[in-house]
Design a protein around this motif. Structure first.
Motif, mmCIF file in Angstrom:
data_model
loop_
_atom_site.group_PDB
_atom_site.id
_atom_site.type_symbol
_atom_site.label_atom_id
_atom_site.label_comp_id
_atom_site.label_asym_id
_atom_site.label_seq_id
_atom_site.Cartn_x
_atom_site.Cartn_y
_atom_site.Cartn_z
ATOM 1 N N CYS A 182 -8.810 -0.376 1.628
ATOM 2 C CA CYS A 182 -8.387 -1.068 2.853
ATOM 3 C C CYS A 182 -9.588 -1.425 3.724
ATOM 4 O O CYS A 182 -9.673 -2.543 4.266
ATOM 5 C CB CYS A 182 -7.410 -0.193 3.644
ATOM 6 S SG CYS A 182 -5.819 0.028 2.845
ATOM 7 N N ILE A 230 0.836 -1.202 0.000
ATOM 8 C CA ILE A 230 0.000 0.000 0.000
ATOM 9 C C ILE A 230 0.871 1.253 0.000
ATOM 10 O O ILE A 230 0.605 2.214 -0.737
ATOM 11 C CB ILE A 230 -0.950 -0.008 1.211
ATOM 12 C CG1 ILE A 230 -1.982 -1.136 1.072
ATOM 13 C CG2 ILE A 230 -1.665 1.339 1.366
ATOM 14 C CD1 ILE A 230 -2.792 -1.379 2.319
ATOM 15 N N CYS A 286 -4.182 -4.842 -0.849
ATOM 16 C CA CYS A 286 -5.303 -4.980 0.086
ATOM 17 C C CYS A 286 -5.776 -6.435 0.189
ATOM 18 O O CYS A 286 -6.343 -6.828 1.214
ATOM 19 C CB CYS A 286 -6.462 -4.084 -0.342
ATOM 20 S SG CYS A 286 -6.135 -2.314 -0.113
ATOM 21 N N ILE A 299 -2.491 -1.174 -5.487
ATOM 22 C CA ILE A 299 -2.976 -0.980 -4.118
ATOM 23 C C ILE A 299 -4.051 -2.009 -3.791
ATOM 24 O O ILE A 299 -4.109 -2.550 -2.678
ATOM 25 C CB ILE A 299 -3.524 0.457 -3.947
ATOM 26 C CG1 ILE A 299 -2.396 1.480 -4.143
ATOM 27 C CG2 ILE A 299 -4.162 0.640 -2.579
ATOM 28 C CD1 ILE A 299 -2.872 2.924 -4.147
ATOM 29 N N ALA A 355 -7.216 4.672 -1.473
ATOM 30 C CA ALA A 355 -6.464 3.614 -0.791
ATOM 31 C C ALA A 355 -7.123 3.233 0.528
ATOM 32 O O ALA A 355 -7.247 2.041 0.857
ATOM 33 C CB ALA A 355 -5.022 4.074 -0.552
#
Length: 408
Positions: free
Chosen positions: A387, A31, A280, A276, A383
């Motif tokens: 998450c 990330i 995750c 990203i 992001a």
């Protein structure tokens, strides 16, 4: 918050949780790397767009109208006055364009010379040449400013006499000898990229006489306050113009540069958001394994009265901590590196003896960068959202654990 404190306790790794900790750490690193590279590359795209606007669009006209024949523009001053009432237009200047072959000492080079009135174009071109060269160009009616690339190819010097061979058009399409226009080199114009190998400037009256125009100018050049609206405005002006004219704007000649920047920006954004997203997935993996590892602890909490919402909150916080740490590190690195990217790349070029961008090919010879806070905010939001979404399935799985089946 009680759920947050429990989440921090669950993150503490024991000897049996080293693999889970490794997966968790890899998600954090992924990330962080994705956020860092995304902000960095978006800033580079912003830098290219800024340089395109400040270098290319500050010199080339945003739009043009030009006569379909050798009549030129009728009622030039009256039309200029009428069009200048449009609040979207910053400047209107008459011009005449000559396309031909520049000849010097037996060497030939294709050139596109634009005839201008120097006193009306000082802010547009003066900063691209030295003050001495601009003064010489202004004072000499036959003076010409040639692109830096042309000067280097033909080894021109200030004061050199040159000839421009201009093709002569006929109604019956027969061939005629080109017309020769004698000029004197007053200086060298530096714009950047391919334009330096093609363009040049001369006086409007000299160009119009060489083109045998019936009026003073072949067309009008427009500079707009908003360069990116040139396509729409030029069509409005062209369709309502009282004379038969061709119309053009910068998106037809240099628009490929802007389109390339936007295409690369979109590809970069999609690719790194996927990076990203993959990072995750590691959050999902680590939390699923953590749920299985902590089944007994979850069951005990439920027997003590913990609700399903509390259990979900614990694992959402646990995954969010990984995301927040990664995002913070990535954004911090981007904020540190992006403003100094040009200097860093220059240092690497000098150290390794390489050239990242060639000024002969591109309109700049350095890697530009401009950090925009909206890119930082959007990257952080996307992001963090990914998450949080990655924690929902493991959190729901933890909430469904039954104390009776886990405590035996």
């Amino acid at each position: 918050m009680f759920a947050f404190e429990l989440a921090k306790q669950f993150r503490k790794s024991g000897s049996q949780q080293r693999f889970i900790s490794f997966i968790s750490m890899s998600s954090t690193v992924g990330i962080a790397l994705g956020c860092f590279v995304l902000i960095l590359l978006l800033s580079v795209m912003n830098g290219f767009e800024k340089e395109l606007t400040s270098r290319i669009l500050s010199v080339i006209p945003h739009g043009e109208l030009y006569s379909v024949d050798n009549r030129g523009i009728d009622n030039l001053e009256a039309q200029r006055y009428r069009l200048e009432q449009d609040k979207r237009i910053a400047r209107i200047t008459p011009y005449t364009k000559l396309t031909g072959m520049l000849q010097f000492k037996g060497e030939l080079k294709a050139v596109e010379l634009t005839g201008i009135i120097p006193s009306e174009n000082t802010s547009q071109y003066k900063e691209r040449v030295t003050d001495k060269q601009w003064a010489a160009f202004t004072a000499e009616p036959k003076g010409v400013l040639v692109g830096q690339g042309i000067a280097e190819k033909l080894q021109l010097s200030v004061g050199d006499p040159i000839q421009v061979l201009v093709p002569v058009t006929t109604n019956d399409l027969s061939f005629k000898a080109p017309k020769t226009v004698s000029l004197i080199v007053s200086g060298f114009l530096s714009i950047g990229g391919e334009l330096d190998n093609l363009v040049g400037l001369m006086h409007l009256d000299t160009a119009s006489n060489a083109a045998e125009l019936q009026s003073r100018a072949q067309g009008l050049q427009f500079t707009f306050y908003d360069a990116y609206s040139a396509n729409t405005i030029m069509r409005e002006i062209g369709y309502s113009y009282p004379q038969a004219v061709y119309m053009s704007d910068w998106t037809r000649t240099q628009g490929h540069l802007y389109n390339d920047i936007q295409l690369v920006r979109a590809v970069v954004y999609i690719a790194l958001i996927l990076v990203i997203g993959v990072a995750c997935f590691n959050i999902v993996s680590s939390l699923v394994m953590a749920v299985r590892e902590k089944q007994a602890a979850i069951a005990i909490l439920k027997t003590m009265g913990a609700t399903d919402a509390l259990i979900r909150s614990i694992f959402i916080f646990q995954g969010a901590i990984n995301g927040v740490v990664g995002i913070t590190v990535g954004v911090a690195l981007a904020l540190l590196v992006t403003p100094n990217l040009s200097s860093i790349v220059l240092f690497v070029e000098n150290a390794l003896g390489i050239e990242v961008l060639s000024g002969d090919i591109y309109f700049i010879d350095f890697l530009p960068s401009e950090l925009q806070w909206q890119d930082v905010f959007i990257t952080t939001f996307v992001a963090l959202s990914l998450c949080i979404m990655a924690t929902l399935y493991p959190a729901q799985k933890a909430a469904k654990i039954s104390p009776s089946s886990s405590l035996h």
